[in-house]
Design a protein around this motif. Structure first.
Motif, PDB file in Angstrom:
ATOM      1  N   ALA B  72       0.836  -1.208   0.000  1.00  0.00           N
ATOM      2  CA  ALA B  72       0.000   0.000   0.000  1.00  0.00           C
ATOM      3  C   ALA B  72       0.865   1.249   0.000  1.00  0.00           C
ATOM      4  O   ALA B  72       0.622   2.186  -0.775  1.00  0.00           O
ATOM      5  CB  ALA B  72      -0.908  -0.012   1.228  1.00  0.00           C
ATOM      6  N   TYR B  76       0.767   4.131  -2.898  1.00  0.00           N
ATOM      7  CA  TYR B  76       0.450   5.542  -2.649  1.00  0.00           C
ATOM      8  C   TYR B  76       1.652   6.434  -2.936  1.00  0.00           C
ATOM      9  O   TYR B  76       1.499   7.497  -3.518  1.00  0.00           O
ATOM     10  CB  TYR B  76      -0.056   5.720  -1.210  1.00  0.00           C
ATOM     11  CG  TYR B  76      -1.526   5.423  -1.097  1.00  0.00           C
ATOM     12  CD1 TYR B  76      -1.980   4.110  -1.049  1.00  0.00           C
ATOM     13  CD2 TYR B  76      -2.466   6.439  -1.090  1.00  0.00           C
ATOM     14  CE1 TYR B  76      -3.326   3.825  -0.970  1.00  0.00           C
ATOM     15  CE2 TYR B  76      -3.824   6.170  -1.004  1.00  0.00           C
ATOM     16  CZ  TYR B  76      -4.251   4.854  -0.944  1.00  0.00           C
ATOM     17  OH  TYR B  76      -5.580   4.579  -0.874  1.00  0.00           O
ATOM     18  N   ILE B 146      -1.728   0.851   8.546  1.00  0.00           N
ATOM     19  CA  ILE B 146      -1.572   1.554   7.271  1.00  0.00           C
ATOM     20  C   ILE B 146      -2.922   1.667   6.560  1.00  0.00           C
ATOM     21  O   ILE B 146      -3.332   2.733   6.109  1.00  0.00           O
ATOM     22  CB  ILE B 146      -0.571   0.794   6.363  1.00  0.00           C
ATOM     23  CG1 ILE B 146       0.821   0.828   6.977  1.00  0.00           C
ATOM     24  CG2 ILE B 146      -0.564   1.393   4.968  1.00  0.00           C
ATOM     25  CD1 ILE B 146       1.467   2.173   6.971  1.00  0.00           C
ATOM     26  N   ARG B 147      -3.613   0.530   6.489  1.00  0.00           N
ATOM     27  CA  ARG B 147      -4.882   0.520   5.760  1.00  0.00           C
ATOM     28  C   ARG B 147      -5.897   1.466   6.412  1.00  0.00           C
ATOM     29  O   ARG B 147      -6.554   2.253   5.735  1.00  0.00           O
ATOM     30  CB  ARG B 147      -5.441  -0.898   5.719  1.00  0.00           C
ATOM     31  CG  ARG B 147      -6.738  -1.024   4.945  1.00  0.00           C
ATOM     32  CD  ARG B 147      -7.234  -2.458   4.934  1.00  0.00           C
ATOM     33  NE  ARG B 147      -7.522  -2.955   6.281  1.00  0.00           N
ATOM     34  CZ  ARG B 147      -8.637  -2.687   6.950  1.00  0.00           C
ATOM     35  NH1 ARG B 147      -9.564  -1.920   6.411  1.00  0.00           N
ATOM     36  NH2 ARG B 147      -8.824  -3.168   8.165  1.00  0.00           N
ATOM     37  N   LEU B 150      -5.056   5.110   5.826  1.00  0.00           N
ATOM     38  CA  LEU B 150      -5.411   5.528   4.468  1.00  0.00           C
ATOM     39  C   LEU B 150      -6.919   5.731   4.358  1.00  0.00           C
ATOM     40  O   LEU B 150      -7.397   6.664   3.716  1.00  0.00           O
ATOM     41  CB  LEU B 150      -4.952   4.482   3.450  1.00  0.00           C
ATOM     42  CG  LEU B 150      -3.445   4.340   3.275  1.00  0.00           C
ATOM     43  CD1 LEU B 150      -3.120   3.163   2.369  1.00  0.00           C
ATOM     44  CD2 LEU B 150      -2.858   5.626   2.707  1.00  0.00           C
ATOM     45  N   GLN B 151      -7.655   4.858   5.010  1.00  0.00           N
ATOM     46  CA  GLN B 151      -9.104   4.896   4.896  1.00  0.00           C
ATOM     47  C   GLN B 151      -9.696   6.159   5.528  1.00  0.00           C
ATOM     48  O   GLN B 151     -10.712   6.666   5.059  1.00  0.00           O
ATOM     49  CB  GLN B 151      -9.712   3.664   5.578  1.00  0.00           C
ATOM     50  CG  GLN B 151     -10.581   2.874   4.636  1.00  0.00           C
ATOM     51  CD  GLN B 151     -10.677   1.415   5.032  1.00  0.00           C
ATOM     52  OE1 GLN B 151     -10.260   1.005   6.109  1.00  0.00           O
ATOM     53  NE2 GLN B 151     -11.246   0.625   4.145  1.00  0.00           N
ATOM     54  N   SER B 153      -8.182   9.039   5.735  1.00  0.00           N
ATOM     55  CA  SER B 153      -7.526  10.261   5.268  1.00  0.00           C
ATOM     56  C   SER B 153      -8.550  11.171   4.580  1.00  0.00           C
ATOM     57  O   SER B 153      -9.713  10.810   4.434  1.00  0.00           O
ATOM     58  CB  SER B 153      -6.396   9.902   4.302  1.00  0.00           C
ATOM     59  OG  SER B 153      -6.927   9.294   3.149  1.00  0.00           O
ATOM     60  N   TRP B 172      -1.994  14.397   4.362  1.00  0.00           N
ATOM     61  CA  TRP B 172      -3.112  13.687   4.942  1.00  0.00           C
ATOM     62  C   TRP B 172      -4.222  13.463   3.913  1.00  0.00           C
ATOM     63  O   TRP B 172      -5.159  12.709   4.148  1.00  0.00           O
ATOM     64  CB  TRP B 172      -3.608  14.501   6.141  1.00  0.00           C
ATOM     65  CG  TRP B 172      -4.514  13.787   7.073  1.00  0.00           C
ATOM     66  CD1 TRP B 172      -5.789  14.147   7.416  1.00  0.00           C
ATOM     67  CD2 TRP B 172      -4.246  12.570   7.767  1.00  0.00           C
ATOM     68  NE1 TRP B 172      -6.318  13.248   8.277  1.00  0.00           N
ATOM     69  CE2 TRP B 172      -5.398  12.262   8.514  1.00  0.00           C
ATOM     70  CE3 TRP B 172      -3.141  11.715   7.832  1.00  0.00           C
ATOM     71  CZ2 TRP B 172      -5.483  11.115   9.318  1.00  0.00           C
ATOM     72  CZ3 TRP B 172      -3.222  10.586   8.622  1.00  0.00           C
ATOM     73  CH2 TRP B 172      -4.378  10.296   9.355  1.00  0.00           C
ATOM     74  N   LEU B 174      -5.266  11.701   1.140  1.00  0.00           N
ATOM     75  CA  LEU B 174      -4.922  10.530   0.324  1.00  0.00           C
ATOM     76  C   LEU B 174      -6.152   9.841  -0.255  1.00  0.00           C
ATOM     77  O   LEU B 174      -6.072   8.714  -0.746  1.00  0.00           O
ATOM     78  CB  LEU B 174      -4.105   9.542   1.170  1.00  0.00           C
ATOM     79  CG  LEU B 174      -2.719  10.064   1.564  1.00  0.00           C
ATOM     80  CD1 LEU B 174      -2.078   9.171   2.606  1.00  0.00           C
ATOM     81  CD2 LEU B 174      -1.812  10.178   0.337  1.00  0.00           C
ATOM     82  N   GLY B 179      -9.170   6.183  -2.490  1.00  0.00           N
ATOM     83  CA  GLY B 179      -7.826   6.335  -3.017  1.00  0.00           C
ATOM     84  C   GLY B 179      -7.776   7.379  -4.123  1.00  0.00           C
ATOM     85  O   GLY B 179      -8.673   8.223  -4.239  1.00  0.00           O
ATOM     86  N   SER B 264      -6.199   1.899  -6.115  1.00  0.00           N
ATOM     87  CA  SER B 264      -5.563   2.392  -4.898  1.00  0.00           C
ATOM     88  C   SER B 264      -6.563   2.518  -3.751  1.00  0.00           C
ATOM     89  O   SER B 264      -6.375   3.298  -2.836  1.00  0.00           O
ATOM     90  CB  SER B 264      -4.874   3.734  -5.162  1.00  0.00           C
ATOM     91  OG  SER B 264      -5.804   4.694  -5.605  1.00  0.00           O
ATOM     92  N   PRO B 266      -7.869   1.553  -0.302  1.00  0.00           N
ATOM     93  CA  PRO B 266      -7.191   0.883   0.826  1.00  0.00           C
ATOM     94  C   PRO B 266      -7.659  -0.559   1.010  1.00  0.00           C
ATOM     95  O   PRO B 266      -6.886  -1.406   1.457  1.00  0.00           O
ATOM     96  CB  PRO B 266      -7.579   1.746   2.032  1.00  0.00           C
ATOM     97  CG  PRO B 266      -7.871   3.089   1.455  1.00  0.00           C
ATOM     98  CD  PRO B 266      -8.425   2.856   0.085  1.00  0.00           C
TER      99      PRO B 266
END
Lengths: 237, 351
Positions: B72, B76, B146-147, B150-151, B153, B172, B174, B179, B264, B266
């Protein structure tokens, strides 16, 4: 100056006091043996010397340098090789790869290649099985490989932990003959053994460890003749 | 290690074969339908993931289960480069089949790898002092963090909107759970399979080198490895960082695939993805490079074959894993390579 000088060494495993004020010296060219029963602290002493166990007090000086706080890989580079208890060979790698890894701390390729050939002459069985997985060797052969691998580092001091463990009496004889030969070629050896009888026959001097403390030290011959040692470790008298 | 001409030829062989396949695929591209391309692409990405995870789980014998997290980060990292790089160079985010466009893509792949490798270093330094299950838990947690990050963001910023957002808040943005919806589809089969070739070559050359032997010695017996002078912590971190780099490269390819719009999200990098890669490594045989690659091909094809039973896919994976563990616990090839087994097979045949 002694090659190895240990003063007032203390080590703990959690709350267990494994070593208590251990004093010990090894002179250049000697075979010194540490004998004692299970759990006396023999292996712990070696583990401190090779950096695998951090002592809680005391000093260790090798060749004029303090070893306290050094990582195992740094200690190997100073010239101490440790053949750990239970042989610890790399089972899925070949015999030759095991020997090559023993020279991991060296970078002289030609010297390494020459030493591998020498090992295969010294231990013909390793030569015969060079391309075989080390895990397929018998116990005695694995022990020879462990000793050979430790020698590949060209150590000044070789630490041997229970080389006779689990081996047939005849193989034990061979292993001890090899230990004596290696020593005659100039390698100083610190030998940890439960087989006190054999160890005292091959060593120059000995220390008797009991529950983490040094109980006696003397010439190997004197120790082998002393009543205490004969009773406690040799099962005689 | 002794370098003989045969060894050089043998180590260059995978590169030659894979580049050949890559060029061939590129030439055949016109003849291949979109579906076939997509499968070949999935296979390539999965090979890179499996072969790189094998460096940690197979070579050094550690147990990492957060590979999708590094993937991931790579995706990104590289999309940010092609996205904002595209705006800066061309004024839009479309794919540009020009030298500049491809150079941008190439740089983005490297950036994706480096971002993931950096994260590998950050995670690896503290956690590789842990052993076995504990390391597995840390890496699992990392992947999920991480996931989730990202979710949650913020929506993606267009360059015109940048000025309104303070600089420290910009990273921030993303794209939440969607995605980068408008990222460019830079990737082709040629890029994918060249990356596969490089990954295979690096993995093979590494294992045959002194450093690779140090990795293997840790797997075989960590105490003995230390006692022969291997700095085990450093080597574990090295393996981890290298594996993360290639996972990042796989993520970069993945994020720029054909029809990149949904690549992309997440969700694509959840725990199931990490688990899939682990199954590939375990099935192929821990430490076997060709085993990981073959298992990656087989499992990708299996996934496609079972597409209509998608809900039951993990059941079939798990069942397959159980069966292999019973019949062949060391995996398909054990620690060996496919050519070792073929050679043995041939010897038996002539006898």
């Amino acid at each position: 100056m002694s090659l190895l000088e240990v003063r007032g060494l203390d080590a703990h495993y959690g709350a267990i006091h494994a070593l208590q004020r251990v004093d010990l010296t090894v002179e250049k060219g000697e075979i010194v043996t540490l004998i004692g029963s299970n759990g006396a602290g023999k292996s712990s002493t070696l583990r401190v010397l090779s950096g695998l166990l951090r002592p809680t007090a005391g000093t260790v000086t090798f060749d004029g340098r303090s070893l306290i706080g050094l990582a195992p890989h740094a200690i190997v580079r100073l010239g101490i090789a440790h053949a750990p208890e239970g042989r610890g060979i790399f089972g899925t790698l070949t015999v030759k790869e095991n020997l090559e890894l023993g020279a991991y701390s060296r970078s002289d390729r030609a010297g390494i290649r020459a030493d591998i050939s020498r090992m295969m002459v010294r231990f013909p069985i390793l030569g015969e099985r060079a391309g075989q997985s080390a895990g397929t060797l018998s116990g005695g052969e694995q022990q020879m490989l462990a000793v050979g691998r430790a020698l590949m580092a060209r150590p000044k001091l070789l630490l041997l932990d229970e080389p006779s463990l689990g081996l047939a009496p005849q193989i034990v004889q061979t292993i001890f003959a090899i230990i004596r030969e290696i020593n005659q070629e100039g390698v100083t050896i610190l030998l940890v053994e439960q087989n006190a009888h054999m160890a005292l026959r091959v060593a120059h001097r000995g220390y008797v460890l009991e529950t983490g403390e040094i109980k006696m030290t003397d010439d190997a011959r004197v120790l082998a003749a002393s009543d205490e040692v004969r009773k406690a470790y040799l099962g005689i008298g | 290690m002794v370098t003989t001409p045969q060894a050089v030829v043998r180590s260059l062989l995978p590169l030659a074969v894979a580049v050949g396949v890559a060029v061939g695929l590129e030439l055949l591209l016109g003849l291949l339908g979109f579906y076939a391309q997509k499968i070949l692409f999935d296979i390539g990405v999965n090979i890179i993931l499996a072969v790189s995870l094998n460096m940690v789980n197979g070579f050094t014998g550690q147990f990492s289960i957060g590979h999708a997290g590094f993937m991931a980060l790579g995706a990104y990292g590289s999309i940010v480069v092609t996205y904002y790089g595209g705006y800066a160079l061309f004024g839009d985010v479309m794919m540009h089949s020009t030298v500049t466009g491809y150079a941008l893509y190439f740089v983005s792949i490297l950036v994706g790898g480096v971002v993931a490798a950096g994260a590998g270093l950050l995670v690896g330094l503290p956690s590789l002092r842990l052993r076995g299950d504990y390391l597995a838990i840390v890496t699992l947690g990392f992947g999920e963090i991480i996931r989730v990050v990202l979710q949650v963001s913020q929506p993606v910023l267009e360059p015109s909107e940048m000025a309104a957002v303070p600089w420290y808040e910009q990273p921030w943005h993303l794209g939440r759970s969607l995605g980068f919806v408008h990222s460019g589809s830079y990737n082709t089969l040629g890029w994918t399979w060249t990356a596969v070739a490089v990954t295979l070559l690096v993995a093979y050359r590494l294992r045959e080198s002194t450093h690779g032997r140090a990795f293997l010695s840790i797997r075989e017996n960590e105490i003995a490895a230390e006692s022969i002078g291997v700095n085990t912590t450093r080597y574990k971190v090295n393996a981890f960082v290298l594996a993360a780099f290639f996972a990042g490269v796989a993520g970069s390819l993945f994020g720029h695939q054909l029809g990149a719009g949904t690549a992309s999200r997440p969700e694509e990098f959840n725990f199931m993805k990490s688990f899939e890669v682990i199954i590939m490594v375990v099935l192929g045989g821990m430490g076997s490079i060709s085993g990981a690659a073959v298992a990656a091909v087989a499992l990708t094809l299996l996934t496609e074959a079972l597409r209509s039973f998608q809900d039951y896919r993990m059941i079939s994976y798990s069942l397959l894993l159980v069966i292999v563990m019973i019949l062949r616990p060391q995996g398909l090839f054990g620690t060996h390579e496919i050519w070792h087994l073929l050679a043995r097979f041939r010897r038996k045949g002539t006898r």
